[in-house]
Design a protein around this motif. Structure first.
Motif, mmCIF file in Angstrom:
data_model
loop_
_atom_site.group_PDB
_atom_site.id
_atom_site.type_symbol
_atom_site.label_atom_id
_atom_site.label_comp_id
_atom_site.label_asym_id
_atom_site.label_seq_id
_atom_site.Cartn_x
_atom_site.Cartn_y
_atom_site.Cartn_z
ATOM 1 N N LEU A 167 0.733 -1.379 -0.191
ATOM 2 C CA LEU A 167 -0.024 -0.401 -0.292
ATOM 3 C C LEU A 167 0.878 1.267 -0.114
ATOM 4 O O LEU A 167 0.385 2.231 -0.362
ATOM 5 C CB LEU A 167 -0.713 -0.509 0.841
ATOM 6 N N SER A 168 1.632 1.171 1.142
ATOM 7 C CA SER A 168 2.755 2.010 1.108
ATOM 8 C C SER A 168 3.208 2.760 -0.684
ATOM 9 O O SER A 168 4.072 3.971 -1.291
ATOM 10 C CB SER A 168 4.068 2.560 1.824
ATOM 11 N N GLU A 169 4.067 1.541 -1.230
ATOM 12 C CA GLU A 169 5.024 1.741 -2.595
ATOM 13 C C GLU A 169 3.748 2.675 -3.915
ATOM 14 O O GLU A 169 3.535 2.689 -4.125
ATOM 15 C CB GLU A 169 5.110 0.855 -3.600
ATOM 16 N N TRP A 170 2.057 1.972 -2.963
ATOM 17 C CA TRP A 170 1.116 2.550 -4.206
ATOM 18 C C TRP A 170 1.399 3.795 -4.006
ATOM 19 O O TRP A 170 0.673 4.842 -5.139
ATOM 20 C CB TRP A 170 -0.201 1.285 -3.865
ATOM 21 N N GLN A 171 0.916 4.015 -2.682
ATOM 22 C CA GLN A 171 0.400 5.544 -2.731
ATOM 23 C C GLN A 171 1.508 6.371 -2.991
ATOM 24 O O GLN A 171 1.174 7.670 -3.656
ATOM 25 C CB GLN A 171 0.367 5.106 -0.475
ATOM 26 N N ASP A 172 2.438 5.978 -3.315
ATOM 27 C CA ASP A 172 4.531 6.509 -3.499
ATOM 28 C C ASP A 172 4.236 6.577 -5.445
ATOM 29 O O ASP A 172 3.594 8.053 -6.165
ATOM 30 C CB ASP A 172 5.661 5.990 -3.452
ATOM 31 N N ILE A 173 2.957 5.511 -5.485
ATOM 32 C CA ILE A 173 2.611 5.994 -7.391
ATOM 33 C C ILE A 173 1.333 6.712 -7.654
ATOM 34 O O ILE A 173 1.549 7.575 -8.651
ATOM 35 C CB ILE A 173 3.089 4.961 -7.567
ATOM 36 N N MET A 174 0.945 6.438 -6.688
ATOM 37 C CA MET A 174 -0.419 7.668 -6.774
ATOM 38 C C MET A 174 0.487 8.900 -6.726
ATOM 39 O O MET A 174 -1.045 9.684 -7.279
ATOM 40 C CB MET A 174 -1.779 8.145 -5.723
ATOM 41 N N TYR A 175 1.023 9.325 -5.406
ATOM 42 C CA TYR A 175 1.317 10.677 -5.539
ATOM 43 C C TYR A 175 2.215 11.278 -6.519
ATOM 44 O O TYR A 175 1.599 12.703 -6.944
ATOM 45 C CB TYR A 175 1.923 10.847 -4.225
ATOM 46 N N ALA A 176 2.948 10.630 -7.735
ATOM 47 C CA ALA A 176 3.561 11.098 -8.719
ATOM 48 C C ALA A 176 2.002 10.741 -9.635
ATOM 49 O O ALA A 176 2.307 11.509 -10.488
ATOM 50 C CB ALA A 176 4.218 9.978 -9.236
ATOM 51 N N HIS A 177 1.469 10.025 -9.903
ATOM 52 C CA HIS A 177 0.461 10.729 -11.100
ATOM 53 C C HIS A 177 0.170 11.439 -10.877
ATOM 54 O O HIS A 177 -1.066 12.147 -11.378
ATOM 55 C CB HIS A 177 -0.604 8.589 -10.863
ATOM 56 N N ASN A 178 -0.804 12.052 -9.497
ATOM 57 C CA ASN A 178 -1.606 13.277 -9.676
ATOM 58 C C ASN A 178 -3.276 12.942 -9.973
ATOM 59 O O ASN A 178 -3.519 14.270 -10.736
ATOM 60 C CB ASN A 178 -0.561 14.093 -9.604
ATOM 61 N N ARG A 179 -3.621 12.298 -10.007
ATOM 62 C CA ARG A 179 -5.230 12.183 -10.485
ATOM 63 C C ARG A 179 -6.202 11.423 -9.495
ATOM 64 O O ARG A 179 -6.811 12.475 -9.358
ATOM 65 C CB ARG A 179 -5.138 11.205 -11.614
#
Length: 290
Positions: free
Chosen positions: A44-56
């Protein structure tokens, strides 16, 4: 838990709480539960990092349950591997004087997650369809037109609130907020054990409030209104999940597992560098060396 299914916990049709268990039959020992949870919170932590970069997208996690049902400790354990800047926890208490000068959803709008972040509502906007049903006199503090006393609060008033909250969640999900709502379903007997533990353990006595005992007296009313909330406000975009909460370790695992399974449905990817930037890598390196 090899046969885990979201549908076992997700409210997708009319339900009766009495049909659900407050504790699962599990063959996992405590070490196994911690191991499984650890794997999930890292993912989940790794997914959150990707979501932050994705910014949608932003993610809103709503937690509801009776006192001592384990919401606070779940937040600590499930989100402990997150970047602290990536998750914000809001514990909604009795509305203050400023909040009462606005409509009841105002403070919840202010606390919605930014894109790329998680927000956790520890107690949620559903308190306005729960505590106020058990104690309708609280509505009088909102100074609403046409509501001068409790007798003025007719069934239509509550139906309007259900519609307003459903519209609130429809609006935010259509604008990029992923919503998951968890009801911690705990037995009355388990709550008794946990309250007694608070009284008997000096390190936990500060958590005890006589108000907990007062609200315990309204247990059946709370269960009735929780059941109504689950039936009227769970939908595919803002679903409710009923979490057996007598076993705190298993409850944490289930919430993390459900979060992980649901988030995989969303197209979240790391941004891709432009071909121009890729082509100029060597030039950029040379500039930095100089």
């Amino acid at each position: 838990m090899e046969n885990f299914s979201l549908e076992d916990y997700k409210v997708t049709k009319q339900i009766k709480l009495s049909d659900y268990k407050t504790e699962l039959d599990s063959f996992w020992d405590d070490d196994k539960k911690e191991e499984e949870l650890d794997q999930l919170r890292n993912k989940l932590s790794e997914w959150q990092d990707i979501m932050y970069a994705h910014n949608r997208y932003g993610v809103l996690i709503g937690l509801q349950g009776m006192d001592t049902s384990g919401k606070d400790s779940l937040i600590r354990e499930v989100f402990k591997e997150f970047n602290p800047r990536g998750v914000v926890v809001h514990s909604f208490k009795t509305p203050n004087s400023t909040e009462l000068e606005h409509d009841y959803l105002w403070r919840h709008y202010l606390a919605l997650p930014e894109k790329g972040k998680f927000a956790v509502f520890n107690r949620t906007h559903y308190e306005n369809l729960l505590v106020t049903r058990v104690h309708p006199e609280y509505i009088l503090n909102e100074n609403l037109p046409g509501i001068e006393n409790v007798a003025d609060i007719q069934p239509e008033f509550w139906e309007n609130r259900f519609e307003q909250i459903n519209n609130f969640e429809k609006h935010i999900t259509q604008n990029g907020t992923i919503v998951m709502k968890f009801f911690f379903y705990m037995s009355k007997n388990e709550q008794k054990k946990r309250l007694l533990k608070r009284l008997e353990d000096e390190n936990h006595q500060w958590k005890f409030s006589s108000g907990d005992l007062k609200e315990r007296g309204f247990w059946d009313d709370y269960m009735k209104y929780y059941e109504e909330i689950l039936n009227k406000t769970s939908n595919e975009k803002a679903p409710w999940y009923i979490i057996p909460a007598d076993d705190k370790d298993m409850a944490r695992y289930l919430v993390a597992k459900i979060m992980w399974e649901e988030l995989q449905k969303y197209p979240v990817n790391e941004p891709v560098l432009s071909e121009k930037d890729k082509a100029n890598f060597e030039m950029y390196k040379e500039q930095l060396r100089k």
